[in-house]
Design a protein around this motif. Structure first.
Motif, PDB file in Angstrom:
ATOM      1  N   VAL A   1       0.866  -1.167   0.000  1.00  0.00           N
ATOM      2  CA  VAL A   1       0.000   0.000   0.000  1.00  0.00           C
ATOM      3  C   VAL A   1       0.909   1.226   0.000  1.00  0.00           C
ATOM      4  O   VAL A   1       1.700   1.413   0.930  1.00  0.00           O
ATOM      5  N   ASP A   2       0.825   2.025  -1.061  1.00  0.00           N
ATOM      6  CA  ASP A   2       1.670   3.221  -1.191  1.00  0.00           C
ATOM      7  C   ASP A   2       3.149   2.887  -1.012  1.00  0.00           C
ATOM      8  O   ASP A   2       3.900   3.635  -0.370  1.00  0.00           O
ATOM      9  N   GLY A   3       3.566   1.749  -1.579  1.00  0.00           N
ATOM     10  CA  GLY A   3       4.970   1.367  -1.531  1.00  0.00           C
ATOM     11  C   GLY A   3       5.410   0.712  -0.245  1.00  0.00           C
ATOM     12  O   GLY A   3       6.582   0.338  -0.108  1.00  0.00           O
ATOM     13  N   LEU A   4       4.514   0.542   0.724  1.00  0.00           N
ATOM     14  CA  LEU A   4       4.847  -0.075   1.998  1.00  0.00           C
ATOM     15  C   LEU A   4       4.307  -1.502   2.032  1.00  0.00           C
ATOM     16  O   LEU A   4       3.143  -1.736   1.703  1.00  0.00           O
ATOM     17  N   ARG A   5       5.151  -2.439   2.447  1.00  0.00           N
ATOM     18  CA  ARG A   5       4.744  -3.833   2.500  1.00  0.00           C
ATOM     19  C   ARG A   5       3.806  -4.070   3.679  1.00  0.00           C
ATOM     20  O   ARG A   5       4.144  -3.773   4.832  1.00  0.00           O
ATOM     21  N   VAL A   6       2.614  -4.577   3.401  1.00  0.00           N
ATOM     22  CA  VAL A   6       1.695  -4.980   4.474  1.00  0.00           C
ATOM     23  C   VAL A   6       2.348  -6.152   5.201  1.00  0.00           C
ATOM     24  O   VAL A   6       2.682  -7.169   4.584  1.00  0.00           O
ATOM     25  N   THR A   7       2.551  -5.997   6.498  1.00  0.00           N
ATOM     26  CA  THR A   7       3.388  -6.932   7.255  1.00  0.00           C
ATOM     27  C   THR A   7       2.592  -7.608   8.361  1.00  0.00           C
ATOM     28  O   THR A   7       2.374  -7.027   9.434  1.00  0.00           O
ATOM     29  N   ASP A   8       2.161  -8.844   8.105  1.00  0.00           N
ATOM     30  CA  ASP A   8       1.454  -9.592   9.141  1.00  0.00           C
ATOM     31  C   ASP A   8       2.467 -10.305  10.031  1.00  0.00           C
ATOM     32  O   ASP A   8       3.685 -10.124   9.880  1.00  0.00           O
ATOM     33  N   ALA A   9       1.977 -11.116  10.971  1.00  0.00           N
ATOM     34  CA  ALA A   9       2.861 -11.750  11.951  1.00  0.00           C
ATOM     35  C   ALA A   9       3.895 -12.650  11.289  1.00  0.00           C
ATOM     36  O   ALA A   9       5.072 -12.670  11.676  1.00  0.00           O
ATOM     37  N   ALA A  10       3.466 -13.414  10.264  1.00  0.00           N
ATOM     38  CA  ALA A  10       4.403 -14.302   9.581  1.00  0.00           C
ATOM     39  C   ALA A  10       5.433 -13.507   8.786  1.00  0.00           C
ATOM     40  O   ALA A  10       6.630 -13.833   8.773  1.00  0.00           O
ATOM     41  N   THR A  11       4.976 -12.446   8.144  1.00  0.00           N
ATOM     42  CA  THR A  11       5.870 -11.641   7.314  1.00  0.00           C
ATOM     43  C   THR A  11       6.904 -10.907   8.145  1.00  0.00           C
ATOM     44  O   THR A  11       8.076 -10.805   7.751  1.00  0.00           O
TER      45      THR A  11
END
Length: 300
Positions: free
Chosen positions: A88-98
């Motif tokens: 989103v807007d160049g930022l990686r959506v970062t969940d717990a696994a990521t």
């Protein structure tokens, strides 16, 4: 640097060294924060030259601080582990696994590769991340987007993407008086101990501001900033940079880099520079030549 690196052989090398000397004196003892990433990191020859350049800075009395990214390497590891990710807007959506993978790749593999390269080039480096010594205290980054139909601003959940709230410089201040070059992975930690993935540009700008660095150097994959007629601009005031963002002269992926530079200059950094890290010895060309190499952003 060998005789074959410069046209003209020894006479040209001598002239280059003479030109560089006053700049070496000018920057004696100064802190230079260098954001390192992109294609410059992936090219073996350019990466080796980068390490040699950073070692040279330290040997002539400058204090380099390296902040690195690692987007392509993170993407590759996520693919290998079959973990899907989005942006989103160049930022990686970062969940717990990521976020576990991000920390492993940034603070582990990439960080130690850079440390090894610097030490192979004859320097001493110490690899750390924003968790070490409480270097980067972060909070969850908040973003919104406008619904195209209702025009209502909606919150976007980026997961464990962080925004630096405080830079604790005590560890870096201690290292400044030693032979060690800090190499920093942009991983932050929250008040509750939560790990956050922080954009490397953002982390570098915040660290440069906290250290009152002489320069923030953002190594990118382009020469620098272009004006409305697509001509390269060597110097840009903060006032003009904001005007060019507003009128669209500066657009796309260059906007967040310029905003990082503006934030650093506002925090007391003398100048922020965007330069092409793919060019051999770009850092030396920027610091030790009369006209520099990239686009320098100054307070107007």
């Amino acid at each position: 640097m060998s005789d074959t690196d410069l046209p003209g052989g020894p006479p040209e090398i001598a002239r280059t060294l003479i030109e560089a000397l006053p700049f070496m004196r000018r920057y004696q003892g100064a802190v230079m924060v260098i954001k390192y990433g992109g294609h410059a990191m992936g090219d073996e020859t350019v990466a080796r030259d980068f390490a040699r350049d950073v070692v040279l800075l330290k040997q002539v009395g400058i204090n380099p601080v390296v902040v690195h990214g690692g987007g392509p390497q993170i993407k590759a590891m996520l693919g290998r582990l079959k973990i899907e990710s989005s942006f989103v807007d160049g930022l990686r959506v970062t969940d717990a696994a990521t976020v576990e993978v991000v920390e492993m790749v940034l603070a582990g593999k990439i960080n130690k590769e850079i440390v090894t390269a610097i030490q192979t080039a004859g320097g001493k480096a110490i690899g750390i991340c924003g968790k070490d010594g409480g270097l980067i205290e972060a909070v969850k980054l908040k973003r919104t987007k406008r619904d195209p139909d209702s025009l209502i601003e909606e919150a976007v959940d980026l997961g464990f993407v962080g925004d630096p709230q405080r830079i604790n410089t005590s560890l870096l201040d201690t290292l400044r008086g030693t032979d060690f070059i800090p190499v920093i992975a942009p991983i932050g930690v929250g008040a509750d101990g939560q790990t956050y993935n922080i954009n490397a540009d953002t982390a570098a700008g915040a660290i440069a501001g906290a250290l009152r660095a002489r320069k923030l150097m953002m190594l990118t994959d382009v020469r620098g900033v272009m004006d409305a007629t697509r001509n390269f601009v060597a110097t840009l005031t903060d006032t003009r940079a904001r005007a060019w963002i507003a009128d669209g002269t500066i657009s796309g992926g260059m906007i967040p880099k310029i905003e990082t530079c503006l934030g650093a200059v506002e925090r007391g950094v003398d100048a922020a520079v965007i330069l092409d890290g793919r060019v051999p010895h770009a850092i030396l060309l920027e610091l030790f030549t009369e006209h520099g190499f990239g686009t320098q952003i100054l307070r107007g």
